[in-house]
Scaffold this motif. Sequence first.
Motif, PDB file in Angstrom:
ATOM      1  N   PRO A 159      -4.302  -5.895   9.401  1.00  9.93           N
ATOM      2  CA  PRO A 159      -4.233  -5.593   7.957  1.00  9.93           C
ATOM      3  C   PRO A 159      -3.277  -4.448   7.629  1.00  9.93           C
ATOM      4  N   SER A 180       0.130  -4.707   5.503  1.00 14.90           N
ATOM      5  CA  SER A 180       0.361  -3.880   4.317  1.00 14.90           C
ATOM      6  C   SER A 180       1.741  -3.233   4.385  1.00 14.90           C
ATOM      7  N   ILE A 227       4.895  -3.557   1.859  1.00 16.60           N
ATOM      8  CA  ILE A 227       5.580  -2.403   1.258  1.00 16.60           C
ATOM      9  C   ILE A 227       7.086  -2.497   1.536  1.00 16.60           C
ATOM     10  N   MET A 277       8.481  -5.125  -0.699  1.00 17.00           N
ATOM     11  CA  MET A 277       8.553  -4.594  -2.063  1.00 17.00           C
ATOM     12  C   MET A 277       9.878  -3.840  -2.262  1.00 17.00           C
ATOM     13  N   LEU A 305       4.149  -8.390  -8.238  1.00 22.30           N
ATOM     14  CA  LEU A 305       3.669  -7.051  -7.909  1.00 22.30           C
ATOM     15  C   LEU A 305       4.752  -6.255  -7.183  1.00 22.30           C
ATOM     16  N   SER A 306       5.390  -6.893  -6.193  1.00 19.73           N
ATOM     17  CA  SER A 306       6.453  -6.205  -5.445  1.00 19.73           C
ATOM     18  C   SER A 306       7.539  -5.724  -6.378  1.00 19.73           C
ATOM     19  N   LEU A 307       7.956  -6.609  -7.298  1.00 21.38           N
ATOM     20  CA  LEU A 307       9.069  -6.252  -8.167  1.00 21.38           C
ATOM     21  C   LEU A 307       8.690  -5.116  -9.110  1.00 21.38           C
ATOM     22  N   VAL A 350       6.229  -2.883  -8.823  1.00 26.33           N
ATOM     23  CA  VAL A 350       5.971  -1.618  -8.121  1.00 26.33           C
ATOM     24  C   VAL A 350       7.288  -0.996  -7.650  1.00 26.33           C
ATOM     25  N   ALA A 351       8.237  -1.832  -7.227  1.00 30.02           N
ATOM     26  CA  ALA A 351       9.536  -1.291  -6.802  1.00 30.02           C
ATOM     27  C   ALA A 351      10.204  -0.526  -7.949  1.00 30.02           C
ATOM     28  N   MET A 352      10.068  -1.041  -9.187  1.00 33.09           N
ATOM     29  CA  MET A 352      10.660  -0.355 -10.341  1.00 33.09           C
ATOM     30  C   MET A 352       9.991   1.014 -10.533  1.00 33.09           C
ATOM     31  N   VAL A 375       8.415   2.757  -8.221  1.00 32.60           N
ATOM     32  CA  VAL A 375       8.780   3.613  -7.084  1.00 32.60           C
ATOM     33  C   VAL A 375      10.151   4.249  -7.327  1.00 32.60           C
ATOM     34  N   MET A 376      11.103   3.450  -7.822  1.00 36.83           N
ATOM     35  CA  MET A 376      12.439   3.993  -8.069  1.00 36.83           C
ATOM     36  C   MET A 376      12.400   5.078  -9.152  1.00 36.83           C
ATOM     37  N   PHE A 431     -12.686  -2.767  -0.223  1.00 38.23           N
ATOM     38  CA  PHE A 431     -11.247  -2.607  -0.451  1.00 38.23           C
ATOM     39  C   PHE A 431     -10.864  -2.980  -1.886  1.00 38.23           C
ATOM     40  N   ILE A 458       1.000   2.748  -3.211  1.00 38.05           N
ATOM     41  CA  ILE A 458       0.956   2.347  -1.797  1.00 38.05           C
ATOM     42  C   ILE A 458      -0.490   2.001  -1.437  1.00 38.05           C
ATOM     43  N   ILE A 512      -1.440  -1.507  -2.852  1.00 42.63           N
ATOM     44  CA  ILE A 512      -0.888  -2.598  -2.038  1.00 42.63           C
ATOM     45  C   ILE A 512      -1.677  -2.736  -0.736  1.00 42.63           C
ATOM     46  N   THR A 513      -1.964  -1.595  -0.091  1.00 38.72           N
ATOM     47  CA  THR A 513      -2.663  -1.636   1.195  1.00 38.72           C
ATOM     48  C   THR A 513      -4.076  -2.220   1.028  1.00 38.72           C
ATOM     49  N   ARG A 565      -3.910  -6.028   0.210  1.00 38.34           N
ATOM     50  CA  ARG A 565      -3.582  -6.862   1.367  1.00 38.34           C
ATOM     51  C   ARG A 565      -4.760  -6.902   2.335  1.00 38.34           C
ATOM     52  N   THR A 566      -5.436  -5.755   2.494  1.00 37.57           N
ATOM     53  CA  THR A 566      -6.507  -5.657   3.488  1.00 37.57           C
ATOM     54  C   THR A 566      -7.749  -6.436   3.062  1.00 37.57           C
TER      55      THR A 566
END
Lengths: 161, 162
Positions: free
Chosen positions: A30, A34, A38, A41, B37-39, B41-43, B45-46, B99, B149, B152-153, B156-157
């Motif tokens: 897991p 993750s 990341i 992403m 979500l990736s897209l 969150v990337a925005m 993060v930047m 989680f 972070i 996301i963790t 996924r978990t």
Amino acid sequence: MLQTYVDRFVYWCYYSKDYAFVHDSKLAIPLLQSLHLIGIMLLLGTTVILNLRLLDIGFRRLPLPVLSEQLWRWTNIGLLLATVSGIMVFMADPTRYAHNQTFLRKMVLFCLALIYQFTVFRKVASQDPLVRSKAQNGMLAALSLCLWFGVAWAGRGIAFF
Amino acid sequence: MSPLPILNWLQNTNWATALKESALVFPLVEGSHILSLSLSVAMIVMFDLRLLRVTFRTQSVSLMMDELMQWALPGFCITFLTGALLFSTEAVRAWESPFFRIKLTLLALAGINALLYRYRYQPKMAEWDLTATPAGARVIAALSLIFWIGVITCGRTMAYEL
């Protein structure tokens, strides 16, 4: 000869004490997955920003060379994170992945995406889009997006197909 | 009052069952959730990295916010909608997963954090747009990175039985 090395590698992955911290731990997969996400992403997010600019539909107030100068490092950090964590997940159960058609397709797409990224796309992203026609920029961006999103969708598909 | 009867009803509705059993639509919804979500969150993060003056130092904070957030917000709408659909297919299991609970808590904290920025620092953003970011806004940026972070963790978990 090659077969012997493959066998030894697979045996090492499943039984070696050196890799026990992954295959004997419930949390390792897991956490690696993750990290993988990341990395994806960062890689996909920054790539989408560059392609939106290349297509002239987003980030218009920032020149493409400025965007790529600032984002390229984060694309690479994401790529590195995703690759290292991906290899570690693969090694925790190599036969599962090596025998999965979707995984093999993902690897083919991944190789193509890497080649395109470091030959064509890096150069394209460092230039002003105006040096090319709109149609050319569209093709270049479409190829980048199709390759990387293809890799991502194939990756998700491993769990289902 | 326990929410379990409602969650049970939700995951047994016809459409939740249909979604769960669909060999094509379920992977599509799950894939869209992860990609949007990736897209977005990337925005975020930047933007956090800009506030911390790690990237885009020569570009103003307001400009980066305008450009990044117009993509992050629609992305979050897709993420939230697909997330709600995924939740409906296994509401009870998700609710009982620690989680998932941590993920929701972190999401709420990320939201409060963003509102704090919106009301405390954004109104006067033009004053420090190109110079040093106020210490408080830096803390908000660092917390935002940690929260996302974490989201996301945990997300996924929770797919694993632990």
